[in-house]
Scaffold this active site. Structure first.
Site, mmCIF file in Angstrom:
data_model
loop_
_atom_site.group_PDB
_atom_site.id
_atom_site.type_symbol
_atom_site.label_atom_id
_atom_site.label_comp_id
_atom_site.label_asym_id
_atom_site.label_seq_id
_atom_site.Cartn_x
_atom_site.Cartn_y
_atom_site.Cartn_z
ATOM 1 N N TYR A 86 0.817 -1.178 0.173
ATOM 2 C CA TYR A 86 -0.018 0.005 0.031
ATOM 3 C C TYR A 86 0.738 1.122 -0.031
ATOM 4 C CZ TYR A 86 -4.241 -2.669 0.048
ATOM 5 O OH TYR A 86 -5.486 -3.652 -0.345
ATOM 6 N N ARG A 132 1.769 1.823 -3.624
ATOM 7 C CA ARG A 132 0.385 2.357 -4.359
ATOM 8 C C ARG A 132 0.261 3.861 -4.010
ATOM 9 N NH1 ARG A 132 -4.538 -1.404 -4.164
ATOM 10 N NH2 ARG A 132 -5.286 0.189 -5.417
ATOM 11 N N GLN A 184 -15.157 2.765 -6.723
ATOM 12 C CA GLN A 184 -14.359 1.544 -6.141
ATOM 13 C C GLN A 184 -13.023 1.853 -6.019
ATOM 14 O OE1 GLN A 184 -15.759 -2.267 -8.077
ATOM 15 N NE2 GLN A 184 -16.494 -0.736 -9.435
ATOM 16 N N HIS A 219 -14.571 1.723 -1.537
ATOM 17 C CA HIS A 219 -13.495 0.840 -0.736
ATOM 18 C C HIS A 219 -12.383 1.721 -0.197
ATOM 19 C CE1 HIS A 219 -14.615 -2.516 -4.028
ATOM 20 N NE2 HIS A 219 -15.475 -2.477 -3.178
ATOM 21 N N CYS A 231 -5.905 3.318 13.151
ATOM 22 C CA CYS A 231 -5.177 2.554 14.074
ATOM 23 C C CYS A 231 -6.197 1.344 14.554
ATOM 24 C CB CYS A 231 -5.145 3.383 15.404
ATOM 25 S SG CYS A 231 -4.292 2.441 16.794
ATOM 26 N N GLY A 255 -15.565 2.047 -16.592
ATOM 27 C CA GLY A 255 -14.386 1.088 -16.335
ATOM 28 C C GLY A 255 -14.336 0.094 -15.111
ATOM 29 N N SER A 306 -14.856 -4.009 -14.200
ATOM 30 C CA SER A 306 -15.150 -5.383 -14.576
ATOM 31 C C SER A 306 -16.464 -5.931 -14.446
ATOM 32 C CB SER A 306 -13.890 -6.281 -14.346
ATOM 33 O OG SER A 306 -13.937 -6.542 -12.775
ATOM 34 N N ASN A 360 -16.575 1.027 -21.611
ATOM 35 C CA ASN A 360 -15.494 0.024 -21.446
ATOM 36 C C ASN A 360 -14.833 -0.381 -22.576
ATOM 37 O OD1 ASN A 360 -14.060 -2.460 -20.543
ATOM 38 N ND2 ASN A 360 -15.199 -2.253 -18.588
HETATM 39 P P1 OAD Z 1 -10.698 -4.407 -12.685
HETATM 40 O O1 OAD Z 1 -9.211 -4.506 -12.843
HETATM 41 O O2 OAD Z 1 -11.395 -5.633 -12.250
HETATM 42 O O3 OAD Z 1 -11.574 -3.887 -14.177
HETATM 43 C C1 OAD Z 1 -11.352 -2.831 -14.796
HETATM 44 C C2 OAD Z 1 -12.163 -2.676 -16.020
HETATM 45 O O4 OAD Z 1 -11.765 -1.197 -16.450
HETATM 46 C C3 OAD Z 1 -12.179 -3.773 -16.999
HETATM 47 O O5 OAD Z 1 -13.362 -3.981 -17.278
HETATM 48 C C4 OAD Z 1 -11.368 -3.085 -18.208
HETATM 49 O O6 OAD Z 1 -11.721 -3.593 -19.495
HETATM 50 C C5 OAD Z 1 -11.837 -1.679 -18.085
HETATM 51 N N1 OAD Z 1 -10.837 -0.656 -18.703
HETATM 52 C C6 OAD Z 1 -9.429 -0.718 -18.948
HETATM 53 N N2 OAD Z 1 -8.948 0.378 -19.381
HETATM 54 C C7 OAD Z 1 -10.027 1.351 -19.396
HETATM 55 C C8 OAD Z 1 -9.999 2.597 -19.894
HETATM 56 N N3 OAD Z 1 -9.217 3.155 -20.387
HETATM 57 N N4 OAD Z 1 -11.507 3.161 -19.859
HETATM 58 C C9 OAD Z 1 -12.598 2.814 -19.188
HETATM 59 N N5 OAD Z 1 -12.296 1.179 -18.944
HETATM 60 C C10 OAD Z 1 -11.161 0.398 -19.016
HETATM 61 O O7 OAD Z 1 -11.267 -3.166 -11.843
HETATM 62 P P2 OAD Z 1 -12.275 -2.918 -10.850
HETATM 63 O O8 OAD Z 1 -13.729 -3.330 -11.694
HETATM 64 O O9 OAD Z 1 -12.413 -1.529 -10.269
HETATM 65 O O10 OAD Z 1 -11.328 -3.870 -4.700
HETATM 66 O O11 OAD Z 1 -12.274 -3.817 -9.502
HETATM 67 C C11 OAD Z 1 -13.112 -3.882 -8.518
HETATM 68 C C12 OAD Z 1 -12.561 -4.144 -7.205
HETATM 69 O O12 OAD Z 1 -11.546 -5.189 -7.501
HETATM 70 C C13 OAD Z 1 -11.514 -2.845 -6.912
HETATM 71 O O13 OAD Z 1 -12.165 -1.898 -6.471
HETATM 72 C C14 OAD Z 1 -10.495 -3.729 -5.971
HETATM 73 C C15 OAD Z 1 -10.404 -4.895 -6.768
HETATM 74 O O14 OAD Z 1 -9.803 -6.292 -6.217
HETATM 75 C C16 OAD Z 1 -10.695 -4.211 -3.639
HETATM 76 O O15 OAD Z 1 -9.649 -4.301 -3.450
HETATM 77 C C17 OAD Z 1 -11.638 -4.341 -2.320
#
Ligand code: OAD
Length: 235
Positions: A58, A61, A93, A111, A119, A178, A180, A204
């Site tokens: 972290y 990041r 998210q 999130h 703490c 954006g 998944s 997307n």
């Molecule tokens: P993902 O990595 O699962 O999905 C990212 C999405 O963004 C995919 O569908 C890609 O096709 C799309 N993408 C990529 N480039 C893009 C662009 N330039 N414009 C638009 N879309 C694009 O990420 P999340 O769906 O955010 O949670 O993941 C959900 C959660 O899973 C996160 O918040 C995190 C992770 O584990 C925790 O850590 C609790």
């Protein structure tokens, strides 16, 4: 679908909106979960087992996020908020702070945020910038117990679910940008919104992310598609 000033718009963003700001998504090629086992860095069990490793992940990041700047997709959401005012709500998210940096008033960070920690002993909350990040495990200034990042890990309850529930019941259009759509409960919001009568849109670049819950799918990158749509809605 035309959006007007009277449209109650609810937006849900995921890692894809920050991809064009140079922040890795989780599940794309080269994504964070390709190089790290989620169970090693993003669960309460991982933190109990190896807090040093979790903090390393972290801190990296956090430091990377400090370099990142909002992209045209983030700014398009600021424009939308200016047009819609109280009819605009944004759930993210993402933990990268880019919506706030772009200028959105009150993004709902379900999130958590890389910019905060708290703490594990006395629950004191801190901004990352006010704590000493030198120690492998940063400690609470008030009680000396280990701090942890204020991010929601797998197995933990996302923040603000009551508020989100009420927004889902009170939106006319639900826009996904954006994400998944595999991590619940966020993944279920679009179906709930549609079931409750909202028109649903998604942006997307991956056509396979289109599901039956999505009425209108815009294929492409958020930084290109979203500014174009906002110009169409509010010429
Ligand atoms: P993902 O990595 O699962 O999905 C990212 C999405 O963004 C995919 O569908 C890609 O096709 C799309 N993408 C990529 N480039 C893009 C662009 N330039 N414009 C638009 N879309 C694009 O990420 P999340 O769906 O955010 O949670 O993941 C959900 C959660 O899973 C996160 O918040 C995190 C992770 O584990 C925790 O850590 C609790």
């Amino acid at each position: 679908m035309q959006i007007t000033r009277n449209t109650r718009l609810l937006v849900l963003t995921g890692a894809g909106i920050s991809a064009e700001s140079g922040i890795s998504t989780f599940r794309d090629k080269g994504g964070l979960w390709e190089n790290h086992r989620m169970e090693d860095v993003a669960t309460p069990e991982a933190f109990a087992r190896d807090p040093r490793m979790v903090w390393r992940f972290y801190k990296a990041r956090y430091e990377h996020s400090l370099q990142a700047k909002p992209n045209p997709a983030h700014f398009a959401l600021v424009d939308l908020e200016k047009q819609l005012d109280r009819n605009f709500h944004l759930i993210t998210q993402n933990i990268d702070n880019l919506h706030t940096l772009a200028g959105n008033r009150d993004p709902i960070e379900m999130h958590g945020s890389l910019r905060r920690c708290f703490c594990t002993g006395c629950d004191a909350h801190y901004a990352m910038e006010e704590i000493d990040l030198e120690p492998e495990i940063p400690l609470c200034a008030a009680c000396g117990a280990p701090l942890r990042p204020d991010v929601v890990w797998f197995g933990e309850m996302p923040y603000h679910l009551d508020r989100i529930d009420s927004l889902l019941k009170n939106c006319d259009v639900f826009l996904l940008v954006g994400t998944s759509g595999v991590v619940y409960p966020a993944a279920g919001f679009v179906m709930t919104a549609k079931y409750l009568g909202a028109h649903t849109l998604a942006i997307n670049p991956d056509a396979s992310s289109k599901t039956e819950a999505i009425d209108e799918f815009h294929l492409g990158k958020a930084g290109e598609v979203l500014p174009r749509l906002v110009r169409e809605w509010f010429p």
